[in-house]
Scaffold this active site. Structure first.
Site, PDB file in Angstrom:
ATOM      1  N   GLY A 162       0.856  -1.193   0.000  1.00 54.86           N
ATOM      2  CA  GLY A 162       0.000   0.000   0.000  1.00 54.86           C
ATOM      3  C   GLY A 162       0.881   1.228   0.000  1.00 54.86           C
ATOM      4  O   GLY A 162       1.993   1.221  -0.537  1.00 54.86           O
ATOM      5  N   ARG A 163       0.389   2.285   0.653  1.00 56.26           N
ATOM      6  CA  ARG A 163       1.145   3.549   0.669  1.00 56.26           C
ATOM      7  C   ARG A 163       2.532   3.351   1.268  1.00 56.26           C
ATOM      8  O   ARG A 163       3.541   3.724   0.681  1.00 56.26           O
ATOM      9  CB  ARG A 163       0.363   4.603   1.479  1.00 56.26           C
ATOM     10  CG  ARG A 163      -0.880   5.105   0.769  1.00 56.26           C
ATOM     11  CD  ARG A 163      -1.735   5.921   1.713  1.00 56.26           C
ATOM     12  NE  ARG A 163      -2.342   5.070   2.716  1.00 56.26           N
ATOM     13  CZ  ARG A 163      -3.655   4.938   2.902  1.00 56.26           C
ATOM     14  NH1 ARG A 163      -4.500   5.630   2.170  1.00 56.26           N
ATOM     15  NH2 ARG A 163      -4.128   4.131   3.827  1.00 56.26           N
ATOM     16  N   ILE A 164       2.589   2.742   2.476  1.00 55.05           N
ATOM     17  CA  ILE A 164       3.892   2.613   3.158  1.00 55.05           C
ATOM     18  C   ILE A 164       4.740   1.541   2.472  1.00 55.05           C
ATOM     19  O   ILE A 164       5.946   1.710   2.296  1.00 55.05           O
ATOM     20  CB  ILE A 164       3.704   2.318   4.662  1.00 55.05           C
ATOM     21  CG1 ILE A 164       2.863   3.414   5.320  1.00 55.05           C
ATOM     22  CG2 ILE A 164       5.048   2.202   5.362  1.00 55.05           C
ATOM     23  CD1 ILE A 164       2.403   3.121   6.735  1.00 55.05           C
ATOM     24  N   ARG A 244       1.257  -4.057  12.442  1.00 57.86           N
ATOM     25  CA  ARG A 244       0.528  -4.230  13.708  1.00 57.86           C
ATOM     26  C   ARG A 244       0.929  -5.560  14.326  1.00 57.86           C
ATOM     27  O   ARG A 244       1.159  -6.541  13.602  1.00 57.86           O
ATOM     28  CB  ARG A 244      -0.994  -4.255  13.489  1.00 57.86           C
ATOM     29  CG  ARG A 244      -1.655  -2.896  13.281  1.00 57.86           C
ATOM     30  CD  ARG A 244      -1.699  -2.051  14.573  1.00 57.86           C
ATOM     31  NE  ARG A 244      -2.351  -0.770  14.372  1.00 57.86           N
ATOM     32  CZ  ARG A 244      -1.765   0.352  13.961  1.00 57.86           C
ATOM     33  NH1 ARG A 244      -0.462   0.368  13.715  1.00 57.86           N
ATOM     34  NH2 ARG A 244      -2.446   1.474  13.821  1.00 57.86           N
ATOM     35  N   GLU A 273       0.540  -4.266  23.785  1.00 54.01           N
ATOM     36  CA  GLU A 273       1.345  -3.048  23.930  1.00 54.01           C
ATOM     37  C   GLU A 273       0.876  -2.271  25.148  1.00 54.01           C
ATOM     38  O   GLU A 273      -0.343  -2.144  25.335  1.00 54.01           O
ATOM     39  CB  GLU A 273       1.218  -2.183  22.669  1.00 54.01           C
ATOM     40  CG  GLU A 273       1.810  -2.873  21.448  1.00 54.01           C
ATOM     41  CD  GLU A 273       1.761  -2.033  20.167  1.00 54.01           C
ATOM     42  OE1 GLU A 273       1.358  -0.855  20.239  1.00 54.01           O
ATOM     43  OE2 GLU A 273       2.127  -2.564  19.117  1.00 54.01           O
ATOM     44  N   HIS A 292       6.570   1.076  19.273  1.00 54.55           N
ATOM     45  CA  HIS A 292       5.554   1.575  18.319  1.00 54.55           C
ATOM     46  C   HIS A 292       5.799   3.047  17.957  1.00 54.55           C
ATOM     47  O   HIS A 292       4.983   3.914  18.260  1.00 54.55           O
ATOM     48  CB  HIS A 292       4.140   1.380  18.905  1.00 54.55           C
ATOM     49  CG  HIS A 292       3.080   1.344  17.835  1.00 54.55           C
ATOM     50  ND1 HIS A 292       1.953   0.575  17.916  1.00 54.55           N
ATOM     51  CD2 HIS A 292       2.970   2.003  16.649  1.00 54.55           C
ATOM     52  CE1 HIS A 292       1.206   0.757  16.843  1.00 54.55           C
ATOM     53  NE2 HIS A 292       1.804   1.614  16.049  1.00 54.55           N
TER      54      HIS A 292
HETATM   55  P1  NAP Z   1      -2.635   0.980   2.926  1.00 53.98           P
HETATM   56  O1  NAP Z   1      -2.195   2.019   1.947  1.00 53.98           O
HETATM   57  O2  NAP Z   1      -4.084   0.710   3.091  1.00 53.98           O
HETATM   58  O3  NAP Z   1      -1.867  -0.372   2.551  1.00 53.98           O
HETATM   59  C1  NAP Z   1      -2.180  -1.624   3.049  1.00 53.98           C
HETATM   60  C2  NAP Z   1      -1.905  -2.648   1.972  1.00 53.98           C
HETATM   61  O4  NAP Z   1      -2.116  -3.945   2.543  1.00 53.98           O
HETATM   62  C3  NAP Z   1      -2.830  -2.519   0.765  1.00 53.98           C
HETATM   63  O5  NAP Z   1      -2.050  -2.516  -0.415  1.00 53.98           O
HETATM   64  C4  NAP Z   1      -3.721  -3.735   0.885  1.00 53.98           C
HETATM   65  O6  NAP Z   1      -4.106  -4.295  -0.361  1.00 53.98           O
HETATM   66  C5  NAP Z   1      -2.808  -4.721   1.588  1.00 53.98           C
HETATM   67  N1  NAP Z   1      -3.569  -5.790   2.213  1.00 53.98           N
HETATM   68  C6  NAP Z   1      -4.668  -5.702   2.994  1.00 53.98           C
HETATM   69  N2  NAP Z   1      -5.082  -6.913   3.389  1.00 53.98           N
HETATM   70  C7  NAP Z   1      -4.226  -7.793   2.819  1.00 53.98           C
HETATM   71  C8  NAP Z   1      -4.115  -9.207   2.848  1.00 53.98           C
HETATM   72  N3  NAP Z   1      -4.982  -9.958   3.517  1.00 53.98           N
HETATM   73  N4  NAP Z   1      -3.116  -9.791   2.154  1.00 53.98           N
HETATM   74  C9  NAP Z   1      -2.245  -9.036   1.436  1.00 53.98           C
HETATM   75  N5  NAP Z   1      -2.289  -7.693   1.385  1.00 53.98           N
HETATM   76  C10 NAP Z   1      -3.263  -7.084   2.070  1.00 53.98           C
HETATM   77  O7  NAP Z   1      -2.091   1.333   4.365  1.00 53.98           O
HETATM   78  P2  NAP Z   1      -0.725   2.062   4.767  1.00 53.98           P
HETATM   79  O8  NAP Z   1      -0.958   3.519   4.925  1.00 53.98           O
HETATM   80  O9  NAP Z   1       0.368   1.593   3.872  1.00 53.98           O
HETATM   81  O10 NAP Z   1      -0.533   1.452   6.239  1.00 53.98           O
HETATM   82  C11 NAP Z   1      -0.391   0.044   6.428  1.00 53.98           C
HETATM   83  C12 NAP Z   1      -0.488  -0.306   7.897  1.00 53.98           C
HETATM   84  O11 NAP Z   1       0.684   0.103   8.567  1.00 53.98           O
HETATM   85  C13 NAP Z   1      -1.615   0.401   8.667  1.00 53.98           C
HETATM   86  O12 NAP Z   1      -2.837  -0.272   8.536  1.00 53.98           O
HETATM   87  C14 NAP Z   1      -1.107   0.423  10.089  1.00 53.98           C
HETATM   88  O13 NAP Z   1      -1.633  -0.672  10.815  1.00 53.98           O
HETATM   89  C15 NAP Z   1       0.408   0.270   9.935  1.00 53.98           C
HETATM   90  N6  NAP Z   1       1.135   1.456  10.412  1.00 53.98           N
HETATM   91  C16 NAP Z   1       1.960   1.341  11.496  1.00 53.98           C
HETATM   92  C17 NAP Z   1       2.664   2.443  11.949  1.00 53.98           C
HETATM   93  C18 NAP Z   1       3.587   2.350  13.133  1.00 53.98           C
HETATM   94  O14 NAP Z   1       3.698   3.304  13.889  1.00 53.98           O
HETATM   95  N7  NAP Z   1       4.293   1.257  13.332  1.00 53.98           N
HETATM   96  C19 NAP Z   1       2.511   3.688  11.323  1.00 53.98           C
HETATM   97  C20 NAP Z   1       1.668   3.775  10.232  1.00 53.98           C
HETATM   98  C21 NAP Z   1       0.979   2.648   9.780  1.00 53.98           C
HETATM   99  P3  NAP Z   1      -5.221  -3.680  -1.339  1.00 53.98           P
HETATM  100  O15 NAP Z   1      -4.439  -2.876  -2.314  1.00 53.98           O
HETATM  101  O16 NAP Z   1      -5.859  -4.867  -1.918  1.00 53.98           O
HETATM  102  O17 NAP Z   1      -6.149  -2.867  -0.481  1.00 53.98           O
END
Ligand code: NAP
Length: 329
Positions: A162-164, A244, A273, A292
């Site tokens: 995804g974005r990250i 997560r 956590e 985190h």
């Molecule tokens: P995002 O843009 O929604 O990206 C998530 C990606 O995961 C999407 O490409 C999605 O696919 C894919 N996905 C979802 N379910 C899946 C599955 N079952 N199997 C394979 N791929 C799957 O979100 P983001 O902004 O990158 O953030 C991702 C996650 O990082 C967040 O949800 C959050 O929990 C975590 N995060 C953690 C921190 C930290 O402080 N450690 C900070 C920011 C975020 P699709 O393209 O099909 O939707």
């Protein structure tokens, strides 16, 4: 607790956020804040506040479950100051017509930076080496002392592009890494733009030197990486999780590390956590743990608070916030 009673819409903020943002919200809202910076709002205070609140600005540390939501009588919006929103019962909130919002985009690059930093720290044993010096163990330069794994020209496997995940791939390109990814939906344009390769999850695990988890936590991704998956990985592989806790089964991870099925782990997130200090993972030198801090840069945390406040403000005023996550519901 700070509270100034007026006739404006009532909002509750579950932790101290930058003062300028609180001041802006106070121009149009009656704001109450749990203002203890280092401890989460007690559940009974949250319950009391949610009863007549019009809006809630909360963090991922708050569990917004069915029981709590049932107490809300006029809640219009829950603005989560995070991109992940697995702490909120979306189905119940949606049934009650409550808008849920998150803070995507503004934290993407900062979280990708931290993920790559953790990957490097784990591969090159940086916390362990730093402690070695401070503990007075450094007696001489030695050929194999504190040797780690190479990063440049190795293979990274990103689960969740995804974005990250994409921002992480761009960083990996700068290190001449071979990039594999697995995602729910294939992304052909990104494959071409970044020169990366889609694989099954199994193929990714077999070939990657670094496995990075970047999916949200959902019923589908809960325990997505467990015993059988660690067995597929190289003995020299490193797993990094900044998504997560609970996406990786921690018990199986611990066993895989003890059995030397994989080489090391870098973790920013955990099933529980804060991570309890007696957790078995903390006994292993080849686990790098962080509290985190994925999005924790000063600039990004201020931006997240601004976006969360804007989302809340828009929903309170009857507009559809840009970052509404339960539009379909
Ligand atoms: P995002 O843009 O929604 O990206 C998530 C990606 O995961 C999407 O490409 C999605 O696919 C894919 N996905 C979802 N379910 C899946 C599955 N079952 N199997 C394979 N791929 C799957 O979100 P983001 O902004 O990158 O953030 C991702 C996650 O990082 C967040 O949800 C959050 O929990 C975590 N995060 C953690 C921190 C930290 O402080 N450690 C900070 C920011 C975020 P699709 O393209 O099909 O939707």
């Amino acid at each position: 607790m700070l509270n100034k009673a007026t006739l404006k819409p009532k909002i509750f903020i579950t932790r101290k956020i930058p003062t300028q943002i609180i001041n802006q919200l106070e121009e149009t809202c009656d704001v109450s804040i749990w203002d203890d910076e280092y401890s989460p709002v007690p559940q009974d205070v949250l319950e009391e506040q949610i009863i007549d609140a019009d809006g809630l600005l909360c963090l991922l540390t708050e569990t917004i479950n069915k029981e709590l939501l049932e107490k809300a009588t006029k809640l219009k919006v829950i603005s989560n100051m995070a991109v992940g929103y697995n702490n909120i019962d979306i189905a119940t909130a949606s049934k009650k017509g409550i808008i849920i919002t998150n803070t995507p985009d503004v934290l993407t690059e900062t979280t990708a930076d931290l993920t790559f930093a953790l990957l490097m720290a784990t591969a090159r044993r940086i916390p362990e080496a730093s402690a070695y010096l401070r503990d007075g163990k450094w007696s001489t330069w030695s050929p194999m002392l504190l040797t780690g794994q190479d990063i440049y020209q190795s293979t990274i496997g990103i689960i969740g592009l995804g974005r990250i995940g994409e921002a992480l791939a761009k960083r990996a390109k700068g290190f001449n890494m071979n990039i594999l990814y697995h995602n729910r939906n294939r992304k052909p344009e990104v494959e071409v733009a970044l020169g990366i390769q889609y694989t099954s999850i199994e193929e990714l695990l077999r070939n990657a030197d670094f496995v990075c988890i970047m999916t949200p936590y959902t019923t589908e991704t809960k325990n997505m990486i467990r015993k059988e998956h660690f067995r597929m990985m190289k003995n020299s592989a490193i797993i990094i999780n900044t998504a997560r806790g609970g996406i990786i089964n921690e018990h199986d991870l611990y066993q895989a590390l003890v059995d030397k099925e994989i080489w090391a782990a870098g973790l920013d997130v955990f099933e529980q956590e804060p991570l309890p200090l007696n957790h078995p993972l903390l006994t292993l030198p080849n686990v790098v743990t962080l509290p985190h801090i994925g999005s924790a840069s000063i600039t990004t945390r201020v931006k997240m608070a601004e976006v969360a406040a804007t989302n809340l403000h828009q929903a309170i005023n009857g507009e559809t916030p840009k970052n509404m996550v339960n539009k379909k519901a």
